[in-house]
Design a protein around this motif. Structure first.
Motif, short mmCIF file in Angstrom:
data_model
loop_
_atom_site.label_atom_id
_atom_site.label_comp_id
_atom_site.label_asym_id
_atom_site.label_seq_id
_atom_site.Cartn_x
_atom_site.Cartn_y
_atom_site.Cartn_z
N SER A 122 76.67 2.70 -10.58
CA SER A 122 77.66 3.55 -9.91
C SER A 122 78.56 2.73 -9.00
O SER A 122 79.77 2.98 -8.90
CB SER A 122 76.94 4.64 -9.10
N HIS A 182 86.44 11.06 -15.49
CA HIS A 182 85.09 10.54 -15.74
C HIS A 182 84.28 10.48 -14.43
O HIS A 182 83.14 10.97 -14.37
CB HIS A 182 85.21 9.15 -16.36
N THR A 209 84.31 11.17 -21.37
CA THR A 209 85.51 10.58 -20.77
C THR A 209 85.35 9.08 -20.54
O THR A 209 86.33 8.34 -20.62
CB THR A 209 85.83 11.28 -19.44
N PHE A 264 83.62 14.18 -12.80
CA PHE A 264 82.55 15.02 -13.34
C PHE A 264 81.17 14.47 -12.98
O PHE A 264 80.22 15.24 -12.82
CB PHE A 264 82.72 15.15 -14.86
N TRP A 265 81.04 13.14 -12.85
CA TRP A 265 79.77 12.63 -12.36
C TRP A 265 79.56 13.02 -10.91
O TRP A 265 78.46 13.42 -10.51
CB TRP A 265 79.71 11.10 -12.51
N GLY A 271 81.17 13.64 -18.51
CA GLY A 271 81.21 12.32 -17.89
C GLY A 271 81.04 11.21 -18.90
O GLY A 271 81.75 10.20 -18.86
N TYR A 272 80.06 11.38 -19.82
CA TYR A 272 79.88 10.37 -20.85
C TYR A 272 81.11 10.30 -21.77
O TYR A 272 81.61 9.21 -22.09
CB TYR A 272 78.65 10.71 -21.68
N TRP A 308 78.42 19.08 -17.60
CA TRP A 308 79.21 18.15 -16.80
C TRP A 308 78.82 16.70 -17.09
O TRP A 308 79.67 15.81 -17.11
CB TRP A 308 79.03 18.46 -15.32
N GLU A 309 77.55 16.46 -17.32
CA GLU A 309 77.12 15.10 -17.64
C GLU A 309 77.67 14.66 -18.98
O GLU A 309 78.07 13.50 -19.14
CB GLU A 309 75.59 15.05 -17.63
N ASN A 362 78.56 16.57 -10.85
CA ASN A 362 77.17 16.75 -11.25
C ASN A 362 76.22 16.36 -10.12
O ASN A 362 75.24 17.06 -9.84
CB ASN A 362 76.90 15.91 -12.50
#
Length: 711
Positions: free
Chosen positions: A214, A190, A140, A193-194, A137-138, A133-134, A197
């Motif tokens: 964030s 993006h 996307t 998914f963060w 995130g990166y 998942w991380e 996570n």
């Protein structure tokens, strides 16, 4: 998250597994796809320019017809692509509201971009694996930031993509909005998914409160969400001025938030949009300086030592319309183009896009502006209060001209002079786009007749067009005064061309439909608008031959204007007989104005008394008194009559008749309400398929240009 966020730049070159491309590579691949699409559009644009040049150099009698295997193959492929790209889904009506869909061509481009973005976001990543998942995130995030330059490339008025592919900025602006929505979807994935996570450890709230990276990312998502929501058509059309202002402000906030959120390694994707914006503004201001400063232009009508080059007069017209005229403007333009007009003395700090309703041969730039709300209504109020009453002998403004500033011209389409036959359809104010196209082709005919270039066998010509079909749909007869003189002049010029060159085909057919249907949406077979009450003024459309000029009466819009202490009278006020409930009504109670006319030739021999579109008074033909010719006076030359019909046009029938005579590629141009545009679009697709264009039948291709107006 803080440490992982700080290492985001180094993640660009790190491997996420066997065969998984790094993040910087995916950004380059995305632009390789975008660049390939722009290059393909550039090739098509260059081919179209070559085709236009070749047709105007063709000395045969059919210059718009393919004459080699190469051009025949290209025409066949073009016809197949057009049929697919012009097609559109039928409109949906839900609770009284009608929803229209874009053609399949633009939709397919947006879907292709969406598919490319989603593939790059998830390629070789297992979204079901929580340890990936991380990585998603990166990935996307990198794909999202790479889309920013494309969005800004599509947004500028001085548009690089538009210059390459031959499209105007307002058409590219549609792509700008939808690719921005694709960006919002990418950014949402993006962030999602963060959050997913962090959610495993109930860490979302803590991150948003304590991690600066964030916070900035979430702020950027909130601003982008607001931009997407306020850019929707219903919200955007509430107030054009407010939309533009808030769009600029929120854009600045979004760019700042993204720049603060991104690491140094990917900030280049933020600097590129900023550079594109600076280029667009600098180019616009440089051109505006040239167009508006008098030191760059000479004029005999402008006061000496005047600083500004453009002075405009404002004239009120029937239907709450303002005619704005600029004599000897500082720029040249082509038919169908528009400018952004600013007049600080009447409507301060506002700039509005208006279609140029005149042609360069007029030596003046004119606009017809309907008073809706905001600045356009203030233009009409100013013209009404500072102008002589309509119908008076003196038509000059009562007050001196006002200084105006122009930004433009903008707008691109394929030159219509290269086509064998041209069909022009307009609804209401859409005539401001279509009428200049008509007049431009006829001006080319006239110039050829005067110079002698129209003779067969000449190496070059000004226009390859042989036939023009012009259709204008208006709600009331009073609106005819907007372009009555220009259309009569067109018919006179065509007669002169035919007398000068009787061996050449030069045909123009005009039809003006009067209908009480405002939006021109699809109607049932039996009209549902009953004429239940007598109307004080009725529109009687006389399609018989007469030589009297057409007169108009006071419109309903003008009556409503009186509430605002503005008194506007029409060119000619005549008495009318009150219509009975049966006048203009079908036997079943329907309204004849909304009845579709299948055969114009048979309809022209009858009169229609339409009580539904009774915005103009009945006028009886007044024959001019014959003037006895003397040695010093010539016989009075009457103006050609404009054929009027009461009802709704059938675009498919109209276009088919033109195509049956065409000896080369034809063009269909429409500007008006969405209902009319959709009807014309579906008619072109149907006729192209029915006639099997360039598939062995010998039928020629059809180019369609649909001009939309309004925001």
């Amino acid at each position: 998250m803080s440490m992982s966020g700080m290492n985001m730049g180094s993640m660009g070159n790190m491997s996420m597994g066997d065969g998984v491309p790094n993040l910087f590579y995916l950004q380059k691949m995305y632009w390789a796809v975008v660049g390939s699409a722009i290059a393909a559009g550039t090739v098509v644009n260059l081919y179209n320019r070559l085709l236009a040049f070749q047709r105007l150099r063709d000395s045969t009698l059919t210059p718009s017809k393919p004459k080699s295997l190469f051009f025949s193959v290209c025409a066949t492929l073009t016809a197949i692509i057009r049929e697919a790209s012009y097609a559109t889904l039928p409109a949906w009506s839900i609770r009284g509201r009608t929803f229209h869909f874009a053609p399949l061509g633009p939709i397919s481009i947006i879907l292709a971009n969406l598919i490319v973005v989603l593939v790059f976001c998830f390629y070789k990543l297992d979204t079901m694996d929580q340890w990936k998942w991380e990585d998603v995130g990166y990935r996307t995030g990198f794909v999202a930031v790479a889309q920013l330059p494309l969005i800004f490339l599509l947004a500028g008025r001085q548009n690089i993509i538009g210059l390459l592919v031959g499209m105007s900025y307002e058409r590219l602006n549609w792509y700008h909005r939808w690719i921005s929505r694709t960006l919002w979807l990418t950014v949402t994935i993006h962030m999602g998914f963060w959050f997913r996570n962090w959610g495993r450890y109930d860490y979302i709230t803590y991150q948003l409160k304590n991690d600066p990276l964030s916070k900035r990312g979430f702020a950027a998502w909130c601003i982008l969400t607001f931009i997407v929501l306020t850019s929707a058509a219903p919200v955007r059309r509430l107030s054009y001025e407010i939309f533009v202002l808030q769009h600029l402000v929120t854009f600045v906030g979004f760019i700042v938030a993204v720049w603060l959120h991104c690491p140094a390694e990917v900030k280049v994707w933020v600097w590129i949009p900023i550079g594109l914006l600076v280029f667009d503004r600098a180019a616009r201001y440089a051109w505006a300086t040239y167009a508006n400063l008098s030191i760059f232009h000479r004029s005999t009508t402008r006061p000496r030592h005047a600083l500004w080059a453009n002075q405009a007069s404002f004239t009120p017209l029937p239907g709450n319309v303002t005619r704005i005229s600029i004599n000897n403007p500082g720029v040249r333009w082509k038919p169908g183009q528009h400018v952004f007009l600013t007049c600080h003395s009447v409507v301060p700090l506002q700039s509005h896009p208006f279609t140029i309703s005149s042609i360069p041969e007029d030596n003046k730039m004119e606009f017809l502006v309907r008073a809706e709300k905001g600045g356009t209504r203030r233009f009409f109020h100013y013209a009404s209060k500072h102008h002589h009453v309509l119908g008076s002998a003196d038509s000059t403004p009562a007050k001196s001209a006002r200084t105006v500033f122009i930004d433009g011209p903008y707008g691109r389409m394929r030159p219509l002079r290269q086509f064998d036959s041209v069909v022009l359809l307009a609804g209401g104010m859409g005539v401001t786009f279509v009428a200049p196209c008509l007049r431009d082709i006829v001006a080319g005919w006239k110039a050829e007749s005067m110079s002698g270039n129209a003779s067969p066998g000449r190496a070059s010509r000004l226009t390859a067009t042989k036939r023009i079909r012009f259709v204008w749909v208006i709600k009331s007869r009073a609106q005819l005064s907007w372009f009555e003189e220009q259309l009569q002049s067109v018919l006179s010029d065509v007669e002169e061309c035919q007398r000068a060159n009787p061996d050449l085909v030069r045909e123009v057919e005009l039809s003006i439909y009067v209908t009480c249907d405002e939006k021109l949406e699809s109607q049932p077979q039996v009209a549902q608008g009953p004429c239940s009450q007598p109307q004080p003024e009725s529109t009687i459309v006389n399609t018989r031959q007469n030589t009297a000029p057409i007169k108009t009466s006071e419109t309903m819009d003008e009556k409503r204007t009186k509430k605002d202490d503005v008194s506007i009278h029409s060119i000619s006020k005549v008495s009318s007989t009150a219509s009975t409930p049966q006048d203009g009504c079908l036997p079943n109670g329907g309204c004849c104005c909304t009845t579709a006319i299948e055969d114009e030739d048979s309809d022209r021999i009858t009169e229609h008394n339409c009580c539904c579109s009774g915005h103009a008074a009945t006028t009886k033909p007044v024959e001019p008194e014959p003037e006895k010719p003397t040695a010093k006076t010539a016989p009075v030359k009457t103006k050609p009559e404009l054929p009027l019909l009461s009802g709704r046009p059938q675009p498919r029938t109209i276009i088919r008749k033109v195509l049956e005579k065409a000896e080369g590629e034809s063009a269909v141009v429409v500007c008006g309400p969405q209902g009319l545009s959709d009807d014309v679009r579906r008619s072109v697709v149907y006729l192209s398929d029915e006639r099997a264009v360039h598939k062995g039948t010998g039928a020629q291709g059809i180019y369609l240009h649909v001009e939309t107006f309004g925001w």
